[in-house]
Design a protein around this motif. Structure first.
Motif, PDB file in Angstrom:
ATOM      1  N   VAL A  73      35.739 103.854  62.561  1.00  0.00           N
ATOM      2  CA  VAL A  73      37.145 104.203  62.386  1.00  0.00           C
ATOM      3  C   VAL A  73      37.404 104.348  60.894  1.00  0.00           C
ATOM      4  O   VAL A  73      36.636 103.867  60.063  1.00  0.00           O
ATOM      5  CB  VAL A  73      38.099 103.130  62.970  1.00  0.00           C
ATOM      6  CG1 VAL A  73      37.924 103.002  64.467  1.00  0.00           C
ATOM      7  CG2 VAL A  73      37.893 101.796  62.284  1.00  0.00           C
ATOM      8  N   LYS A  74      38.476 104.992  60.552  1.00  0.00           N
ATOM      9  CA  LYS A  74      38.865 105.145  59.150  1.00  0.00           C
ATOM     10  C   LYS A  74      39.857 104.070  58.739  1.00  0.00           C
ATOM     11  O   LYS A  74      39.887 103.628  57.592  1.00  0.00           O
ATOM     12  CB  LYS A  74      39.478 106.532  58.936  1.00  0.00           C
ATOM     13  CG  LYS A  74      39.940 106.812  57.512  1.00  0.00           C
ATOM     14  CD  LYS A  74      38.790 106.835  56.533  1.00  0.00           C
ATOM     15  CE  LYS A  74      39.283 107.206  55.130  1.00  0.00           C
ATOM     16  NZ  LYS A  74      38.197 107.162  54.133  1.00  0.00           N
ATOM     17  N   GLU A  75      40.659 103.617  59.696  1.00  0.00           N
ATOM     18  CA  GLU A  75      41.781 102.735  59.367  1.00  0.00           C
ATOM     19  C   GLU A  75      42.043 101.770  60.511  1.00  0.00           C
ATOM     20  O   GLU A  75      41.934 102.123  61.687  1.00  0.00           O
ATOM     21  CB  GLU A  75      43.013 103.605  59.090  1.00  0.00           C
ATOM     22  CG  GLU A  75      44.248 102.880  58.644  1.00  0.00           C
ATOM     23  CD  GLU A  75      45.377 103.859  58.357  1.00  0.00           C
ATOM     24  OE1 GLU A  75      45.571 104.195  57.180  1.00  0.00           O
ATOM     25  OE2 GLU A  75      46.049 104.305  59.315  1.00  0.00           O
ATOM     26  N   LEU A  76      42.398 100.530  60.170  1.00  0.00           N
ATOM     27  CA  LEU A  76      42.779  99.520  61.152  1.00  0.00           C
ATOM     28  C   LEU A  76      44.025  98.799  60.667  1.00  0.00           C
ATOM     29  O   LEU A  76      44.274  98.681  59.469  1.00  0.00           O
ATOM     30  CB  LEU A  76      41.659  98.494  61.367  1.00  0.00           C
ATOM     31  CG  LEU A  76      40.430  98.921  62.164  1.00  0.00           C
ATOM     32  CD1 LEU A  76      39.386  97.813  62.132  1.00  0.00           C
ATOM     33  CD2 LEU A  76      40.791  99.271  63.597  1.00  0.00           C
ATOM     34  N   HIS A  77      44.795  98.313  61.623  1.00  0.00           N
ATOM     35  CA  HIS A  77      45.982  97.522  61.305  1.00  0.00           C
ATOM     36  C   HIS A  77      45.790  96.119  61.872  1.00  0.00           C
ATOM     37  O   HIS A  77      45.336  95.946  63.007  1.00  0.00           O
ATOM     38  CB  HIS A  77      47.225  98.159  61.926  1.00  0.00           C
ATOM     39  CG  HIS A  77      47.494  99.553  61.444  1.00  0.00           C
ATOM     40  ND1 HIS A  77      48.425  99.842  60.480  1.00  0.00           N
ATOM     41  CD2 HIS A  77      46.934 100.739  61.772  1.00  0.00           C
ATOM     42  CE1 HIS A  77      48.435 101.130  60.236  1.00  0.00           C
ATOM     43  NE2 HIS A  77      47.536 101.706  61.023  1.00  0.00           N
ATOM     44  N   PHE A  78      46.164  95.113  61.074  1.00  0.00           N
ATOM     45  CA  PHE A  78      46.129  93.730  61.525  1.00  0.00           C
ATOM     46  C   PHE A  78      47.561  93.213  61.548  1.00  0.00           C
ATOM     47  O   PHE A  78      48.167  92.961  60.503  1.00  0.00           O
ATOM     48  CB  PHE A  78      45.264  92.868  60.592  1.00  0.00           C
ATOM     49  CG  PHE A  78      43.817  93.255  60.577  1.00  0.00           C
ATOM     50  CD1 PHE A  78      43.115  93.446  61.761  1.00  0.00           C
ATOM     51  CD2 PHE A  78      43.145  93.428  59.378  1.00  0.00           C
ATOM     52  CE1 PHE A  78      41.772  93.796  61.752  1.00  0.00           C
ATOM     53  CE2 PHE A  78      41.804  93.774  59.353  1.00  0.00           C
ATOM     54  CZ  PHE A  78      41.111  93.963  60.547  1.00  0.00           C
ATOM     55  N   ASN A  79      48.098  93.061  62.744  1.00  0.00           N
ATOM     56  CA  ASN A  79      49.490  92.646  62.915  1.00  0.00           C
ATOM     57  C   ASN A  79      49.584  91.145  63.120  1.00  0.00           C
ATOM     58  O   ASN A  79      48.942  90.589  64.026  1.00  0.00           O
ATOM     59  CB  ASN A  79      50.120  93.364  64.108  1.00  0.00           C
ATOM     60  CG  ASN A  79      50.551  94.770  63.773  1.00  0.00           C
ATOM     61  OD1 ASN A  79      50.122  95.348  62.774  1.00  0.00           O
ATOM     62  ND2 ASN A  79      51.398  95.342  64.617  1.00  0.00           N
TER      63      ASN A  79
END
Length: 361
Positions: A73-79
């Protein structure tokens, strides 16, 4: 809906000077370089805070990018999911959308450690971008994020109650070109200018009606008040030229609002909001289609029988890690009560929507 069997540990290492820079301005969108270690594998990453009002919370949320694209993946979000004491609502929502046939980001729980300090449990979310499409064998196409209330499919802004400066106000382009913006502007224009006699025949050239009503059903069931004007992405398939909706940021759902306060199960009507929904439901054939689709979902996926085992499994998975989360372990009693609050909401919301199916006749 897939259920995790464990919550992996992600170790992030940031140079002390870079970490100081990151923390010096929570509103800065310029990332700092870092290292990510998962098991024995190391990755170069860029990391920055994510979100708007959530940046003010003690437990921060993060966005990371992989400069070399070596993580699939290019980008991940950690919420951090800080306002949702159950940690369940966002993932439960996104999985629910997927179960009813809507494109939806994959999500999973992880533990995060930064420079040796435990940050607790996070929800990892894939970014809605070209890699999102590639992993699903979907054709390329522009992707737009609905960033504020101007993304209401209207010519008027609900923010200042005046005509919008541009037809694509409220959106930011994640993928695509300037030329693709013309398709989005044309969509908004057609929604607002097609006569009632021509709307039914013409709008199907711009919107995937089935996918839109599946998305609308998901918003209606989960009762996301903000979901009608933002908290979504728009994707235009190159092969069909039709737009589809993709949900995003669904923690204010399943009986609680954006501040974590209990929301009455009948707060949002079965007809929802926004200009496009109103125009679609003004057409008898579309309204009939939506009624039949929603009724099927109320019979199958949006039921206590279908969702309760998933809720309980997710809660049991997270509980040991919540007890060790420095930011939320004090709320363990609230955490333990949340599954029943969600289950009660499903029961009450289902009954409410069933009673109002006749509104769509």
């Amino acid at each position: 809906m897939s259920i995790q069997s464990e919550v992996p540990l992600y170790k992030i290492f940031i140079h002390p000077l870079d970490f100081k820079e990151l923390r010096s301005d929570i509103w800065c969108d310029d990332p700092v370089i870092a290292k990510l270690m998962i098991g024995k594998k190391k990755y170069d990453i860029d990391i920055v805070y994510r979100g708007s009002h959530i940046r003010k919370f003690k437990k921060k949320s993060y966005r990371i990018e992989f400069p070399r694209n070596d993580f699939m993946v290019k980008e991940l979000h950690f919420n951090a999911e800080y306002m949702d004491k159950s940690l369940l609502r966002n993932k439960l929502s996104l999985d629910f959308f997927s179960s009813i046939g809507t494109l939806s980001p994959e999500s999973s729980y992880v533990r995060i450690n930064i420079n040796g300090l435990h940050q607790g449990v996070y929800l990892q979310l894939e970014s809605v971008d070209r890699h999102f499409l590639y992993r699903r064998n979907l054709p390329d196409g522009p992707i737009y994020y609905a960033e504020d209330d101007d993304a209401n499919f209207s010519l008027m802004s609900p923010i200042d109650e005046d005509v919008k400066e541009s037809l694509d106000s409220g959106y930011s382009r994640k993928e695509g070109t300037d030329e693709d913006d013309l398709f989005l502007k044309e969509l908004i224009y057609k929604i607002n200018t097609l006569s009632k006699s021509h709307f039914e025949k013409e709008i199907v050239k711009y919107i995937d009606i089935d996918k839109y009503f599946r998305w609308l059903s998901g918003v209606i069931c989960t009762q996301n008040f903000d979901g009608f004007v933002h908290n979504y992405a728009l994707y235009r398939r190159e092969d069909t030229g039709l737009f589809e909706m993709i949900p995003w940021d669904y923690d204010a759902t399943w009986g609680r609002d954006i501040n974590g306060i209990i929301m009455d199960f009948d707060y949002i009507p079965i007809t929802g909001y926004n200009t496009l929904t109103a125009r679609l439901l003004d057409v008898h054939s579309f309204r009939k289609y939506y009624r039949r689709l929603l009724q099927n979902i109320l019979n199958k996926e949006f039921t206590v029988e279908y969702l309760r085992p998933k809720i309980i499994s997710m809660h049991e998975l997270l509980r040991p890690y919540v007890l060790k989360d420095p930011y939320i372990k004090k709320d363990i009693q609230v955490f333990d009560k949340e599954p029943q609050i969600i289950i009660d909401f499903i029961k009450d919301r289902n009954l409410y929507l069933r009673k109002h199916l006749s509104d769509l006749e």
